[in-house]
Design a protein around this motif. Structure first.
Motif, mmCIF file in Angstrom:
data_model
loop_
_atom_site.group_PDB
_atom_site.id
_atom_site.type_symbol
_atom_site.label_atom_id
_atom_site.label_comp_id
_atom_site.label_asym_id
_atom_site.label_seq_id
_atom_site.Cartn_x
_atom_site.Cartn_y
_atom_site.Cartn_z
ATOM 1 N N PHE A 13 3.152 -19.873 -37.553
ATOM 2 C CA PHE A 13 2.771 -18.602 -38.156
ATOM 3 C C PHE A 13 1.319 -18.676 -38.594
ATOM 4 O O PHE A 13 0.792 -19.768 -38.800
ATOM 5 C CB PHE A 13 3.665 -18.296 -39.364
ATOM 6 N N ILE A 17 1.131 -22.370 -40.629
ATOM 7 C CA ILE A 17 2.493 -22.724 -41.024
ATOM 8 C C ILE A 17 3.281 -23.117 -39.776
ATOM 9 O O ILE A 17 3.628 -22.274 -38.959
ATOM 10 C CB ILE A 17 3.170 -21.540 -41.729
ATOM 11 N N ALA A 19 6.415 -23.726 -38.552
ATOM 12 C CA ALA A 19 7.796 -23.559 -38.983
ATOM 13 C C ALA A 19 8.743 -24.367 -38.098
ATOM 14 O O ALA A 19 9.729 -24.913 -38.574
ATOM 15 C CB ALA A 19 8.171 -22.090 -38.962
ATOM 16 N N GLU A 38 18.156 -28.155 -44.575
ATOM 17 C CA GLU A 38 17.929 -27.481 -45.838
ATOM 18 C C GLU A 38 17.178 -26.172 -45.619
ATOM 19 O O GLU A 38 16.633 -25.935 -44.539
ATOM 20 C CB GLU A 38 17.134 -28.390 -46.769
ATOM 21 N N SER A 39 17.129 -25.378 -46.664
ATOM 22 C CA SER A 39 16.394 -24.126 -46.616
ATOM 23 C C SER A 39 14.955 -24.393 -46.187
ATOM 24 O O SER A 39 14.328 -25.338 -46.665
ATOM 25 C CB SER A 39 16.416 -23.538 -48.026
ATOM 26 N N GLY A 40 14.459 -23.597 -45.267
ATOM 27 C CA GLY A 40 13.083 -23.764 -44.833
ATOM 28 C C GLY A 40 12.895 -24.814 -43.755
ATOM 29 O O GLY A 40 11.772 -25.105 -43.366
ATOM 30 N N SER A 41 13.987 -25.371 -43.236
ATOM 31 C CA SER A 41 13.813 -26.397 -42.219
ATOM 32 C C SER A 41 13.601 -25.798 -40.832
ATOM 33 O O SER A 41 13.445 -26.528 -39.867
ATOM 34 C CB SER A 41 15.014 -27.335 -42.214
ATOM 35 N N GLY A 42 13.616 -24.488 -40.739
ATOM 36 C CA GLY A 42 13.287 -23.857 -39.468
ATOM 37 C C GLY A 42 14.486 -23.445 -38.641
ATOM 38 O O GLY A 42 14.342 -23.099 -37.469
ATOM 39 N N LYS A 43 15.656 -23.401 -39.254
ATOM 40 C CA LYS A 43 16.856 -23.056 -38.495
ATOM 41 C C LYS A 43 16.798 -21.609 -38.019
ATOM 42 O O LYS A 43 17.008 -21.323 -36.832
ATOM 43 C CB LYS A 43 18.103 -23.255 -39.371
ATOM 44 N N SER A 44 16.509 -20.696 -38.951
ATOM 45 C CA SER A 44 16.502 -19.278 -38.573
ATOM 46 C C SER A 44 15.368 -18.966 -37.616
ATOM 47 O O SER A 44 15.552 -18.211 -36.652
ATOM 48 C CB SER A 44 16.335 -18.406 -39.803
ATOM 49 N N VAL A 45 14.206 -19.526 -37.866
ATOM 50 C CA VAL A 45 13.064 -19.232 -37.008
ATOM 51 C C VAL A 45 13.353 -19.685 -35.579
ATOM 52 O O VAL A 45 13.041 -18.986 -34.621
ATOM 53 C CB VAL A 45 11.794 -19.902 -37.564
ATOM 54 N N PRO A 55 8.405 -11.892 -35.722
ATOM 55 C CA PRO A 55 7.300 -10.955 -35.890
ATOM 56 C C PRO A 55 6.193 -11.248 -34.882
ATOM 57 O O PRO A 55 6.073 -12.376 -34.395
ATOM 58 C CB PRO A 55 6.812 -11.201 -37.311
ATOM 59 N N GLU A 175 24.136 -18.693 -40.354
ATOM 60 C CA GLU A 175 24.814 -18.699 -41.655
ATOM 61 C C GLU A 175 25.798 -17.539 -41.778
ATOM 62 O O GLU A 175 25.693 -16.734 -42.700
ATOM 63 C CB GLU A 175 23.788 -18.597 -42.787
ATOM 64 N N PRO A 273 5.667 -26.528 -44.968
ATOM 65 C CA PRO A 273 5.360 -26.522 -43.534
ATOM 66 C C PRO A 273 3.871 -26.401 -43.235
ATOM 67 O O PRO A 273 3.465 -26.550 -42.089
ATOM 68 C CB PRO A 273 6.129 -25.302 -43.013
HETATM 69 N N1 LIG Z 1 7.376 -14.399 -40.818
HETATM 70 C C1 LIG Z 1 7.010 -15.583 -41.304
HETATM 71 N N2 LIG Z 1 5.709 -15.792 -41.637
HETATM 72 C C2 LIG Z 1 5.321 -17.003 -42.152
HETATM 73 N N3 LIG Z 1 6.159 -18.027 -42.370
HETATM 74 C C3 LIG Z 1 7.462 -17.877 -42.068
HETATM 75 C C4 LIG Z 1 7.957 -16.653 -41.528
HETATM 76 N N4 LIG Z 1 9.304 -16.774 -41.336
HETATM 77 C C5 LIG Z 1 9.622 -18.037 -41.734
HETATM 78 N N5 LIG Z 1 8.520 -18.699 -42.147
HETATM 79 C C6 LIG Z 1 8.473 -20.096 -42.640
HETATM 80 O O1 LIG Z 1 9.047 -20.934 -41.661
HETATM 81 C C7 LIG Z 1 9.782 -22.001 -42.271
HETATM 82 C C8 LIG Z 1 11.186 -22.089 -41.670
HETATM 83 O O2 LIG Z 1 11.924 -20.936 -42.077
HETATM 84 P P1 LIG Z 1 13.435 -20.648 -41.652
HETATM 85 O O3 LIG Z 1 13.749 -19.273 -42.107
HETATM 86 O O4 LIG Z 1 13.639 -20.942 -40.228
HETATM 87 O O5 LIG Z 1 14.257 -21.690 -42.513
HETATM 88 P P2 LIG Z 1 15.838 -21.889 -42.534
HETATM 89 O O6 LIG Z 1 16.059 -23.283 -42.110
HETATM 90 O O7 LIG Z 1 16.532 -20.841 -41.776
HETATM 91 O O8 LIG Z 1 16.139 -21.777 -44.081
HETATM 92 P P3 LIG Z 1 17.386 -21.057 -44.864
HETATM 93 O O9 LIG Z 1 18.434 -22.102 -44.968
HETATM 94 O O10 LIG Z 1 16.792 -20.744 -46.182
HETATM 95 O O11 LIG Z 1 17.795 -19.876 -44.081
HETATM 96 C C9 LIG Z 1 9.768 -21.725 -43.757
HETATM 97 O O12 LIG Z 1 8.809 -22.551 -44.369
HETATM 98 C C10 LIG Z 1 9.336 -20.291 -43.867
HETATM 99 O O13 LIG Z 1 8.597 -20.098 -45.053
#
Ligand SMILES: Nc1ncnc2c1ncn2[C@@H]1O[C@H](COP(=O)(O)OP(=O)(O)OP(=O)(O)O)[C@@H](O)[C@H]1O
Ligand code: SF4
Ligand code: SF4
Ligand SMILES: [Mg+2]
Lengths: 689, 325, 279
Positions: A13, A17, A19, A38-45, A55, A175, A273
């Motif tokens: 990003f 960042i 991700a 864990e939260s923020g480990s990049g699973k959703s991205v 985006p 999730e 990140p």
């Molecule tokens: N649109 C974005 N712009 C900038 N950074 C982003 C964006 N979307 C996600 N990130 C960053 O990418 C990293 C990974 O995010 P992601 O949502 O994949 O985590 P996750 O593993 O799904 O966490 P969770 O368990 O909280 O859902 C995070 O540090 C987040 O801040």
């Protein structure tokens, strides 16, 4: 042949960042791949990148192949034929994932019509069929309802219906049950399994709940700081983790089947990140770190048995057969003095007698009017003895928070009595109330919302001190920060500069500022990641023992409760269903609701999960504005369903009250047919008692 | 819902009564209709003035409270009293009310519809040239007060007509009384052009900014992502799901916009020489015409509350979450 | 710390950057410009009535020989001050009324919101127009108070609804459970957490007030002679706008520039202060 093949996927990003940094995996037909982290480990991205839904400012590289066809860089005309057809996605929060202004039926039908040429009425009929398939009662009526009129579980079912509308080859579930209660989670997971059988699709199941994955997945991918750090079959990962992070993760979860001893936390926080450490990203938290770990990031290398591990010491771990408890320092928690006195001889710090709290039920935002009464708390009684932790558990909407608020307000209740430290809340004057507040403090659920973002931490912690006219504020603040494991130098920072776990510690420090006797904890760890959660749980346990506190602890996570509480009260629709010591209630639950609740909790143990016998509840929690007559649980009670017509009469006519069970000292249940059975470890092989 | 609406109407009625009464008392206690008579040449005898003013219920020698009582009694029977020189306020209002309503209605509708369309378009094409153009123009227009805009438009048209040698666009009055039938109708339309533009341009700019912001808020939300995950095109997801949802907050602004609209109408009517309620207000204040001032207040209060009411209905129609089933 | 972040975000926004530069230039012009010009705003040049701009009278002269440059800048000073004062009063009032109504609820809320509704229903233009002739000879500060009195209502409604949600925030509850008095909670926890909204609103209120003043003065209901403001100058100028455009063009142009630059800053602030915004 694999359906989906992801190779070296990276997502960056703006602002540097990173991700996702090189994710590779494959999913076969009919296979379930679990992704944990864990939260923020990049699973959703990662999953959004696969769907092409990130985006526009995200930079994606690598390769995503579906049936051998590259998806990255495909233009929109092609991509829309894949999305929702070959790959579907189920999102975490089912409320915001539906457009609020269209009916559920229309939205499901839309998914059908996007990919199949079909008349409107035919699509609507198909939508009803799909809703029926995922177990929504009265589907043709419910299809006309709007998303806000559905409960969370129903919405997630509808979401699944939408996802399987076009027989996808691959389902990505991000999730899917995190926002749901355990009994509903069990239902939804069951629906997902059915859906998979129905479509034969491959599933990518993303979650942070190691229990959910244990029961569903064939293979597991563990992510840390945007990269996979370990991958392998589910048994390998759970029973033979070879990467310190995975080992720590497994050691840090409290288990509902009750292992004693403190939890093993992973110290520190995941790296940001945008500022990753030079070598292994886990190095700052890793107890096995050696100098070489900082040299370069260990790649994900193949390991015996078709698995992959990213750690330079993995072979050593394998060799020595190390486990999480061997590697991570196990904290020592001093025992409590108070509990040596028998409970009956200790003083009572909190007592509730038939407490009632009803709310007017309002409808509409613009056209507001009263349409009924919510029986939020409808006569509950319990007491907390000195030095004891009583946990209040139950699904969302059962009245836990209302109970806490009523206690904290120190106002006369609408009915019944609240006695705090021997003082009846109905008989307090203003000064007495303020004085009593010193001894009664609260820790909130959401560590972000609980701290005023515009105040430095020192002011936040000093606020109760100043309000009660303490002079030695500065010294006390430093002392408190140290007590909860934070550095006093951080006193001038703002809450935003702390991680979730640290913020929760600040909240605890504030609650302890006035040296209270009774601490009310409202879901204090449910917003935290498991590895962080363990540290906070240990802290709470330690504080209780060293400071001689009593806790009233509200939680929906029964595993945490088992670990922390001495006694537990199970609530259902504003009433107590079962109450007693933790051992009694967990090992021999007597109320059908408690039994279902306990059996719905997934265990982080693939072997047990595979053979486990579940008691699935039907339907949702009834509205607290219109509880069933007689026993409130009867609409969902599995035992009631098996009773004869004559035996049922009493359940319909007479509301059971909590009765002590024979041959137990501290165990009562509110059921006409209470019967103790064991459910947590019950499996198909075992015979039913 | 019916009961709710009735209660709502009753509250609104009370608000109208209070607003009009306040305006009357304020006007009656500060304005001086006597001045116009005293300034006459040859001078009029004081007793004659008193008698005249008494007849119109405008005599400042009568206590305000008494005058208010008389006024209120006749208003209840539907009579708004006499103007400062003895004309009937009701007649005057009858002549003017539709002039204003026509302008306000067209202006409001044009402002809302065109503004929302521009805003949505702008949001979908965020950061593209068209978005920037719309953005810059909205900002410039919002910085132009109505009276400036109207004056500028009038000047420009004057010069244009001058250069052309004939009247292409009319810039004074609301119609040409010499024409009849179809010509008259076309002429009325022509007269509408400038006032409508000057009145609605501001709200077009306002709504386009609001709608753009709302759309962008909604664009980042999960349900738009869901819609695209189903396989909808980005464009379809935006119009069918995002725009439809983002209309709701814009509709709530409807309630507040009417007051501004009426103030705008005052200037527009004055500058383009329309004989509507707005122009009447300015004339009435200058002429110390107490009863007319109160009547105009009554009119605007009713309009403002009606707009608020409409806005609630609109929101309820758009948003299933606020409807009581 | 936070303010630094906000400022950085603000100046990353191109529109806000232009707006700020323009506003600074305009303020410099208004307050330093008069010392540079050859005439004072009260001077009258009896040799030049309604003369076009030239080297002597940079922006021309008016009907009684005033130097338009000096007079316009003087008017601009007044407009800026009025804008600032009105915004300050109106936003402060909105914050207090909205926060109290939202936090206390019950009859306090009902009474305050009734007042708001009533003020919204009354045409502000009319009330100010009726009262302002009475203020002739009095100080123009009364006019500021009147304008402010009709500017705050919508904001206070927004503040109220945000307070309703803040009231349920856990840190506010925490303060309640500590035994802190309610009015203290409002000023310590509620109002500061609305500051983003209030800053944005105050900015936009400045431009709103400048326009409002000009609009009222257009009909002679605003600032009274001998005081001048941009509004009174535009009103005078527009009467002869076709023949003597400089009388109209300078004050009108400055008004538009002033309002435009403030609005650009306000919009930029909204993006910078609101973490959820798209920028
Ligand atoms: N649109 C974005 N712009 C900038 N950074 C982003 C964006 N979307 C996600 N990130 C960053 O990418 C990293 C990974 O995010 P992601 O949502 O994949 O985590 P996750 O593993 O799904 O966490 P969770 O368990 O909280 O859902 C995070 O540090 C987040 O801040
Ligand atoms: S590579 Fe080193 S720091 Fe990283 S997990 Fe392995 S031992 Fe720990
Ligand atoms: S009382 Fe009857 S309905 Fe209620 S829990 Fe017991 S068996 Fe079930
Ligand atoms: Mg996620």
């Amino acid at each position: 042949m694999s359906i989906l093949e992801v190779t070296d996927l990276t997502v960056t990003f703006p602002g540097g960042i990173q991700a996702v940094r090189g994710v590779s995996y494959e999913v076969e037909r009919g296979e379930v791949l679990g992704i944990v982290g864990e939260s923020g480990s990049g699973k959703s991205v990662t999953s959004l990148a696969i769907m092409g839904l990130l985006p526009r400012n995200a930079v994606v590289s690598g390769s995503v192949k579906l049936h051998g066809r590259e998806l990255l860089g495909m233009d929109e005309d092609e991509l829309i034929k894949v999305r929702g057809k070959a790959i579907s996605m189920i999102f975490q929060d089912p409320l915001s994932a539906f457009t609020p202004v269209y009916t559920i039926g229309d939205q499901v039908a839309e998914a059908v019509r996007v990919h199949q040429k079909m008349a409107k009425d035919k699509a609507a009929k198909r939508a009803v069929e799909l809703l029926d398939l995922v177990g929504i009662p009265n589907p043709h009526l419910r299809a006309k309802a709007f998303p806000h009129e559905f409960s969370g579980g129903m919405r997630q079912r509808a979401m699944i219906a939408m996802a399987i509308a076009n027989d996808p080859d691959l389902l990505i579930c991000d999730e899917p049950t995190t926002a749901l209660d355990v009994t509903i989670q069990a239902q939804v997971l069951e629906v997902l399994k059915t859906a998979q059988q129905e479509t034969g699709a491959g599933i990518v199941m993303i979650t942070h709940d190691l229990g959910v994955i244990a029961g569903m997945a064939d293979r597991v991918l563990v992510m840390y700081a945007g990269r996979p750090v370990e991958q392998g079959s589910v048994d390998d990962i759970y029973y033979r983790p070879r990467m310190p992070y995975t080992m720590g993760l497994l050691a840090s979860i409290p288990r509902v089947d009750g292992e004693e001893g403190p939890l093993v936390p992973i110290e520190g926080n995941p790296p940001s990140p945008s500022a990753l450490p030079p070598g292994c990203p886990f190095a700052p938290r890793c107890p096995m770190k050696v100098d070489m770990c900082d040299d370069e990031e260990p790649p994900l290398t193949p390991f015996a048995g078709g698995r992959q591990v990213a750690c330079i010491r993995s072979h050593e771990i394998e060799h020595k057969g190390l486990t999480g408890a061997d590697v991570f320092p196990v904290p020592v928690i001093p025992p409590s003095d108070v509990v040596r006195v028998p409970r009956a001889e200790r003083s009572t710090v909190l007592q509730l007698d038939g407490m009632i709290r009803h709310y007017p039920l309002m409808k509409g935002a613009v056209f507001k009017r009263r349409v009924g009464t919510v029986y939020a708390v409808d006569g509950i009684s319990f007491d907390v003895a000195e030095g004891e932790t009583l946990a209040l558990v139950g699904e969302s909407g059962c009245g836990k928070t209302t109970t806490l608020q009523q206690i904290m307000q120190l106002e006369p209740p609408q009915g019944g009595r609240v006695v705090v430290l021997g003082k009846d809340s109905a008989k307090l004057d203003k000064d007495a109330r303020k004085a009593l507040r010193r001894d009664l403090q609260i820790v909130f659920q959401d560590p972000m919302a609980a701290l005023d973002p515009r105040m430095p931490v020192s002011d936040i912690i000093a606020e109760p001190l100043r309000a009660h006219g303490r002079k030695d504020v500065r010294a006390r603040v430093a002392e408190l920060l140290e007590l909860v494991g934070l550095s006093p130098e951080h006193a001038e920072r703002y809450p935003q500069q702390f991680s979730g776990g640290q913020r929760q510690r600040i909240g605890i420090a504030r609650a302890l500022a006035l040296e209270p006797k009774l601490l009310v904890l409202d879901e204090p760890v449910s917003a935290l990641d498991v590895s962080i959660q363990a540290g906070v749980i240990n802290l709470l346990e330690e504080l209780k023992n060293t400071l001689g506190l009593s806790y009233l602890f509200v939680a929906h996570d029964l595993a945490v409760v088992r670990h922390l509480a001495d006694r537990v009260a199970v609530m259902y629709l504003g009433r107590i269903a079962e109450i007693g010591t933790v051992e009694n209630v967990y090992d021999h639950p007597a109320h059908p609701y408690t039994q279902a609740l306990l059996s719905a909790i997934p265990l982080p143990d693939p072997e047990m999960e595979r053979t486990r016998k579940r008691i699935l509840l039907e339907g949702d929690l009834p509205s607290p504005a219109d509880p069933p007559s007689g026993c409130r649980f009867r609409t969902r009670c599995p035992k009631f369903a098996q009773l004869s017509e004559a035996d049922r009469r009493i359940c319909v006519d007479e509301e059971p009250s909590v009765a002590r069970l024979a041959n137990a000292v501290d165990h009562g249940a509110a059921c006409h047919y209470a019967e103790e059975i064991e459910v947590i470890t019950a499996s198909d092989d075992q015979e039913e008692k | 819902m019916g009961k709710y609406l009735l209660r709502r109407l009753a509250i609104n009625a009370i608000l109208v009564v209070i607003a009009a009464s306040l305006a009357y008392v304020l006007a009656a206690s500060t304005m001086n209709p006597r001045a116009a008579y005293q300034a006459r040449q040859p001078p009029i005898a004081e007793s004659v003035i008193d008698a005249t003013l008494d007849a119109y219920n405008l005599n400042d020698k009568t206590p305000v409270i008494v005058r208010y009582g008389t006024w209120a009694k006749s208003v209840i029977t539907g009579d708004f009293g006499k103007t400062w020189n003895g004309g009937s306020v009701n007649d005057e209002m009858g002549r003017r009310i539709f002039v204003s309503l026509r302008l306000l209605l067209i202006g409001t509708l044009a402002g809302f519809v065109i503004g929302v369309a521009f805003g949505a378009f702008s949001a979908v094409r965020q950061y593209k040239l068209s978005d920037r153009l719309i953005g810059v123009s909205s900002f410039v227009i919002m910085a132009l007060p109505v009276f400036l805009l109207a004056t500028l438009l009038a000047m420009a048209t004057y010069n244009l007509n001058d250069a052309l040698g004939f009247t292409l666009i009319e810039y004074t009055g609301e119609y040409n009384p010499k024409l009849a039938g179809w010509d008259q109708f076309v002429n009325r339309l022509n007269h509408l052009i400038l006032p409508t533009i000057s009145l609605s341009l501001g709200s077009i700019a306002f709504y386009s900014r609001i709608q753009r912001n709302m759309m962008l808020d909604v664009l980042g939300q999960d349900f738009v992502r869901t819609a695209m995950a189903k396989g909808l095109r980005r464009r379809t997801a935006l119009t069918k799901h995002a725009l439809r949802t983002a209309l709701i907050p814009s509709a709530t602004y409807f309630a507040f916009a009417f007051g501004t609209m009426f103030t705008g109408a005052i200037f527009t009517e004055k500058i383009f020489a329309w004989h509507g309620m707005g122009a009447w207000l300015v004339d009435a204040i200058n002429a110390n015409d107490v009863n007319s001032v109160a009547a105009v207040t009554f009119f605007t209060a009713v309009c403002v509350l009606f707009a608020a009411f409409l806005s609630d209905l609109l929101v309820a129609a758009l948003d299933p979450r606020v409807r009581v089933s | 710390m936070r303010s630094k972040v906000v400022l950085r975000r603000l100046f990353r926004n191109k529109q806000a950057r232009y707006g700020t530069v323009a506003l600074i230039l305009l303020i410099l012009l208004a307050y330093i410009g008069p010392y540079i010009g050859p005439y004072d705003w009260t001077d009258k040049d009896f040799l030049a009535f309604m003369s076009a701009p030239d080297g002597d009278h940079w922006w021309g002269t008016g009907a009684i020989g005033q130097d338009m440059y000096a007079v316009t800048l003087r008017g601009m000073q007044k407009s800026i001050i009025i804008g600032l004062l009105v915004a300050l009063i109106a936003t402060g009032l909105a914050a207090v009324v909205g926060a109290f109504a939202g936090y206390f609820g019950g009859w306090v809320d009902k009474v305050l919101m009734w007042g708001v509704d009533l003020l919204l229903v009354l045409p502000s233009f009319l009330i100010i127009a009726i009262i302002s002739p009475r203020l002739k000879g009095g100080t123009w500060l009364w006019f500021v108070v009147l304008l402010a009195a009709f500017t705050w209502m919508i904001t206070s409604r927004v503040v109220r609804s945000m307070t309703l949600s803040l009231r349920e925030r856990e840190y506010v509850l925490a303060a309640v459970y500590m035994g802190i008095p309610r009015w203290k909670i409002i000023f310590r926890h509620v109002v500061p957490n609305l500051s983003s909204l209030l800053i944005i609103d105050a900015t936009l209120n400045v431009s709103g007030a400048i326009i409002g003043e000009a609009a009222l003065s257009f009909f002679g209901f605003g600032i009274q002679p001998p005081d001048v403001s941009l509004g009174t100058l535009i009103a005078e100028g527009s009467r002869n706008a076709t023949g003597y455009p400089w009388l109209f063009a300078f004050p009108a142009g400055l008004l538009v520039l002033l309002v435009l630059s403030i609005n650009l800053i306000g919009d930029g602030l909204r993006d910078a202060l609101d973490p959820g915004s798209n920028s």
